[in-house]
Design a protein around this motif. Sequence first.
Motif, PDB file in Angstrom:
ATOM      1  N   THR A 122       9.720  19.640 -47.823  1.00 27.61           N
ATOM      2  CA  THR A 122      10.524  19.333 -49.009  1.00 27.61           C
ATOM      3  C   THR A 122      10.967  17.886 -48.935  1.00 27.61           C
ATOM      4  O   THR A 122      11.175  17.337 -47.836  1.00 27.61           O
ATOM      5  CB  THR A 122      11.759  20.242 -49.116  1.00 27.61           C
ATOM      6  OG1 THR A 122      12.584  20.071 -47.948  1.00 27.61           O
ATOM      7  CG2 THR A 122      11.353  21.702 -49.228  1.00 27.61           C
ATOM      8  N   VAL A 123      11.099  17.254 -50.092  1.00 22.38           N
ATOM      9  CA  VAL A 123      11.522  15.844 -50.158  1.00 22.38           C
ATOM     10  C   VAL A 123      12.605  15.686 -51.225  1.00 22.38           C
ATOM     11  O   VAL A 123      12.777  16.547 -52.104  1.00 22.38           O
ATOM     12  CB  VAL A 123      10.332  14.900 -50.472  1.00 22.38           C
ATOM     13  CG1 VAL A 123       9.266  14.993 -49.398  1.00 22.38           C
ATOM     14  CG2 VAL A 123       9.759  15.212 -51.841  1.00 22.38           C
ATOM     15  N   PHE A 124      13.309  14.576 -51.150  1.00 23.93           N
ATOM     16  CA  PHE A 124      14.376  14.258 -52.099  1.00 23.93           C
ATOM     17  C   PHE A 124      13.775  13.906 -53.456  1.00 23.93           C
ATOM     18  O   PHE A 124      12.970  12.983 -53.572  1.00 23.93           O
ATOM     19  CB  PHE A 124      15.196  13.095 -51.554  1.00 23.93           C
ATOM     20  CG  PHE A 124      16.330  12.655 -52.425  1.00 23.93           C
ATOM     21  CD1 PHE A 124      17.415  13.483 -52.664  1.00 23.93           C
ATOM     22  CD2 PHE A 124      16.322  11.392 -53.009  1.00 23.93           C
ATOM     23  CE1 PHE A 124      18.472  13.067 -53.456  1.00 23.93           C
ATOM     24  CE2 PHE A 124      17.367  10.967 -53.791  1.00 23.93           C
ATOM     25  CZ  PHE A 124      18.453  11.807 -54.025  1.00 23.93           C
ATOM     26  N   ASN A 154      17.873  17.780 -49.917  1.00 27.52           N
ATOM     27  CA  ASN A 154      17.143  16.784 -49.130  1.00 27.52           C
ATOM     28  C   ASN A 154      17.869  15.450 -49.084  1.00 27.52           C
ATOM     29  O   ASN A 154      17.260  14.379 -49.104  1.00 27.52           O
ATOM     30  CB  ASN A 154      15.723  16.601 -49.664  1.00 27.52           C
ATOM     31  CG  ASN A 154      14.803  17.717 -49.218  1.00 27.52           C
ATOM     32  OD1 ASN A 154      14.574  18.679 -49.932  1.00 27.52           O
ATOM     33  ND2 ASN A 154      14.284  17.594 -47.996  1.00 27.52           N
ATOM     34  N   TRP A 155      19.186  15.544 -48.977  1.00 29.30           N
ATOM     35  CA  TRP A 155      20.003  14.346 -48.724  1.00 29.30           C
ATOM     36  C   TRP A 155      20.830  14.629 -47.481  1.00 29.30           C
ATOM     37  O   TRP A 155      21.541  15.623 -47.407  1.00 29.30           O
ATOM     38  CB  TRP A 155      20.907  14.038 -49.914  1.00 29.30           C
ATOM     39  CG  TRP A 155      21.699  12.779 -49.698  1.00 29.30           C
ATOM     40  CD1 TRP A 155      22.949  12.667 -49.179  1.00 29.30           C
ATOM     41  CD2 TRP A 155      21.276  11.452 -49.977  1.00 29.30           C
ATOM     42  NE1 TRP A 155      23.336  11.363 -49.098  1.00 29.30           N
ATOM     43  CE2 TRP A 155      22.322  10.578 -49.597  1.00 29.30           C
ATOM     44  CE3 TRP A 155      20.104  10.909 -50.515  1.00 29.30           C
ATOM     45  CZ2 TRP A 155      22.233   9.197 -49.738  1.00 29.30           C
ATOM     46  CZ3 TRP A 155      20.021   9.530 -50.656  1.00 29.30           C
ATOM     47  CH2 TRP A 155      21.067   8.697 -50.271  1.00 29.30           C
ATOM     48  N   TRP A 156      20.718  13.754 -46.471  1.00 26.78           N
ATOM     49  CA  TRP A 156      21.393  14.030 -45.197  1.00 26.78           C
ATOM     50  C   TRP A 156      22.531  13.048 -44.979  1.00 26.78           C
ATOM     51  O   TRP A 156      22.394  11.839 -45.178  1.00 26.78           O
ATOM     52  CB  TRP A 156      20.416  13.912 -44.029  1.00 26.78           C
ATOM     53  CG  TRP A 156      20.982  14.553 -42.784  1.00 26.78           C
ATOM     54  CD1 TRP A 156      20.760  15.821 -42.343  1.00 26.78           C
ATOM     55  CD2 TRP A 156      21.864  13.949 -41.833  1.00 26.78           C
ATOM     56  NE1 TRP A 156      21.460  16.055 -41.189  1.00 26.78           N
ATOM     57  CE2 TRP A 156      22.145  14.919 -40.848  1.00 26.78           C
ATOM     58  CE3 TRP A 156      22.455  12.694 -41.718  1.00 26.78           C
ATOM     59  CZ2 TRP A 156      22.982  14.682 -39.769  1.00 26.78           C
ATOM     60  CZ3 TRP A 156      23.306  12.451 -40.649  1.00 26.78           C
ATOM     61  CH2 TRP A 156      23.556  13.423 -39.676  1.00 26.78           C
ATOM     62  N   ASP A 167      15.920  12.791 -46.968  1.00 27.33           N
ATOM     63  CA  ASP A 167      15.197  13.320 -45.813  1.00 27.33           C
ATOM     64  C   ASP A 167      13.997  14.150 -46.252  1.00 27.33           C
ATOM     65  O   ASP A 167      13.880  14.537 -47.411  1.00 27.33           O
ATOM     66  CB  ASP A 167      16.111  14.146 -44.903  1.00 27.33           C
ATOM     67  CG  ASP A 167      16.645  15.420 -45.550  1.00 27.33           C
ATOM     68  OD1 ASP A 167      15.940  16.013 -46.381  1.00 27.33           O
ATOM     69  OD2 ASP A 167      17.772  15.830 -45.228  1.00 27.33           O
ATOM     70  N   SER A 168      13.119  14.377 -45.275  1.00 29.65           N
ATOM     71  CA  SER A 168      12.000  15.298 -45.437  1.00 29.65           C
ATOM     72  C   SER A 168      12.189  16.423 -44.438  1.00 29.65           C
ATOM     73  O   SER A 168      12.285  16.178 -43.232  1.00 29.65           O
ATOM     74  CB  SER A 168      10.669  14.599 -45.162  1.00 29.65           C
ATOM     75  OG  SER A 168      10.296  13.762 -46.230  1.00 29.65           O
ATOM     76  N   ILE A 192      12.211  23.671 -39.444  1.00 32.63           N
ATOM     77  CA  ILE A 192      12.104  23.389 -38.018  1.00 32.63           C
ATOM     78  C   ILE A 192      12.372  21.928 -37.667  1.00 32.63           C
ATOM     79  O   ILE A 192      12.658  21.618 -36.501  1.00 32.63           O
ATOM     80  CB  ILE A 192      10.715  23.798 -37.472  1.00 32.63           C
ATOM     81  CG1 ILE A 192       9.581  23.098 -38.236  1.00 32.63           C
ATOM     82  CG2 ILE A 192      10.560  25.308 -37.481  1.00 32.63           C
ATOM     83  CD1 ILE A 192       8.193  23.322 -37.634  1.00 32.63           C
ATOM     84  N   TRP A 193      12.249  21.000 -38.638  1.00 36.70           N
ATOM     85  CA  TRP A 193      12.393  19.589 -38.276  1.00 36.70           C
ATOM     86  C   TRP A 193      12.813  18.807 -39.505  1.00 36.70           C
ATOM     87  O   TRP A 193      12.335  19.050 -40.608  1.00 36.70           O
ATOM     88  CB  TRP A 193      11.056  19.053 -37.758  1.00 36.70           C
ATOM     89  CG  TRP A 193      11.149  17.858 -36.862  1.00 36.70           C
ATOM     90  CD1 TRP A 193      12.266  17.152 -36.496  1.00 36.70           C
ATOM     91  CD2 TRP A 193      10.051  17.212 -36.190  1.00 36.70           C
ATOM     92  NE1 TRP A 193      11.947  16.126 -35.650  1.00 36.70           N
ATOM     93  CE2 TRP A 193      10.593  16.142 -35.445  1.00 36.70           C
ATOM     94  CE3 TRP A 193       8.684  17.431 -36.173  1.00 36.70           C
ATOM     95  CZ2 TRP A 193       9.789  15.297 -34.686  1.00 36.70           C
ATOM     96  CZ3 TRP A 193       7.893  16.601 -35.411  1.00 36.70           C
ATOM     97  CH2 TRP A 193       8.437  15.545 -34.669  1.00 36.70           C
ATOM     98  N   ASN A 194      13.719  17.860 -39.273  1.00 32.47           N
ATOM     99  CA  ASN A 194      14.221  17.035 -40.364  1.00 32.47           C
ATOM    100  C   ASN A 194      14.004  15.563 -40.030  1.00 32.47           C
ATOM    101  O   ASN A 194      14.402  15.106 -38.961  1.00 32.47           O
ATOM    102  CB  ASN A 194      15.720  17.310 -40.578  1.00 32.47           C
ATOM    103  CG  ASN A 194      16.247  16.692 -41.851  1.00 32.47           C
ATOM    104  OD1 ASN A 194      15.486  16.178 -42.666  1.00 32.47           O
ATOM    105  ND2 ASN A 194      17.560  16.742 -42.025  1.00 32.47           N
ATOM    106  N   HIS A 195      13.359  14.826 -40.941  1.00 36.86           N
ATOM    107  CA  HIS A 195      13.146  13.384 -40.784  1.00 36.86           C
ATOM    108  C   HIS A 195      13.985  12.668 -41.852  1.00 36.86           C
ATOM    109  O   HIS A 195      13.718  12.809 -43.052  1.00 36.86           O
ATOM    110  CB  HIS A 195      11.667  13.037 -40.963  1.00 36.86           C
ATOM    111  CG  HIS A 195      10.793  13.493 -39.836  1.00 36.86           C
ATOM    112  ND1 HIS A 195      10.047  12.622 -39.062  1.00 36.86           N
ATOM    113  CD2 HIS A 195      10.560  14.729 -39.333  1.00 36.86           C
ATOM    114  CE1 HIS A 195       9.389  13.304 -38.150  1.00 36.86           C
ATOM    115  NE2 HIS A 195       9.682  14.583 -38.291  1.00 36.86           N
ATOM    116  N   VAL A 196      14.982  11.923 -41.401  1.00 32.89           N
ATOM    117  CA  VAL A 196      15.917  11.265 -42.320  1.00 32.89           C
ATOM    118  C   VAL A 196      15.578   9.781 -42.437  1.00 32.89           C
ATOM    119  O   VAL A 196      15.450   9.082 -41.430  1.00 32.89           O
ATOM    120  CB  VAL A 196      17.371  11.423 -41.839  1.00 32.89           C
ATOM    121  CG1 VAL A 196      18.342  10.803 -42.859  1.00 32.89           C
ATOM    122  CG2 VAL A 196      17.713  12.891 -41.603  1.00 32.89           C
TER     123      VAL A 196
END
Length: 388
Positions: A122-124, A154-156, A167-168, A192-196
């Motif tokens: 998922t993306v912003f 999707n906002w961290w 974030d993704s 399972i994983w968040n990339h900000v």
Amino acid sequence: MNTDDTVRTFLDFYRERGHEPITGSTLLPPPSDPVLFTTSGMHPLTPYLQGRPHPQGRRLVDVQRCLRTTDLDEVGDPTHLTVFEMLGSWSLGDYDHPQSLRWGYELLRDGFGIPREKLYVTVFGGDEQLGPDLESLHSWWELGLPVESTRHENWWSNGPTGPCGPDSEIFFWTGDGPPEGRPTIDSRWVEIWNHVHMRYERGEDGELVPLRQVNVDTGMGLERFVSVLQGCRSVYETDLFEPWMRLVPPLWDLDELSVRVVCDHLRSSVVVLGDGVRPSNTGRGYVLRRLVRRLLTVLRRDDPSRSLGDLPGELVEHTLDHFRQSLGVDAVKDVLMDEELRFGRLLERGRRVLSRPEFRGLLSEEDFRYLHDTHGLPRDLVDGLKGQ
């Protein structure tokens, strides 16, 4: 792949790509930090995300233990824990967000053997202040993964102010049969994983200001990820909880939810003790005392004779070893037994207070506040005593 193998694979992957492992994974933040406990992997790095040079460089990797009390009521479900560990990687003004996404997918695919069809991201998708995160969207399309756009999901940020950004989130399919649906409508997709893409700072007025440097911050909950890799229904079925789930159920006859709560709160209490905190009526010590009293409330709900004195030393030792803490087993059990004695005296006082005529019926919010502030009786304990 067991827990140790998972950690090693993650750290080795990023070391090979120039990331320096950082130490200091204690639950306790620096003295200048007003927060009681470290709540996320990025928490100790906040000054460096805001532009201060890190002594170990601009590419970092870490395993950070964290504690969150905001999810206490969720503990006992398949994924939530009070004390948990975060696998994290950071770029402090170095490589860009698409590079982080490419490396993330490479690690999941090649390092952990997760097939593409088991993943969804998922993306912003934009909001009132900012447009959609097209850079991440295009990166995922190039990698061939299905993508769903959201807004606030999707906002961290780590709070109402401070570093933040789009974030993704990467999800794994845990259902039987081929994947279907998408993350926002089907709970079988587990994050399972968040990339900000941490490129903004939100001020007191709510406005977003670009950070002095554009950062990447990734975070992966270790216990949840291990449960996915091991094909378990919950984190309590992984090798990390194996001794707990083997020894606690025969020791105390509890339902599944209660077993999980007791194991989580006991394990978390051991870790907090191992980091030097002792029970008290304020601050960190009160968080620890609250955990112990919550677990004792659950433990004694059906049988007041149950005691922490029966706790096998193997469980304490297993937890201290995993978190690399030097406190002895006997020292931990001494503190727990002292808290159990204090809890017993609190129960006696609570029963006397609640036997008064004004407390025999339904209690109001004002009653709960009075019982807590005047007699030190937390709400969950009052509820337990009223239910007896």
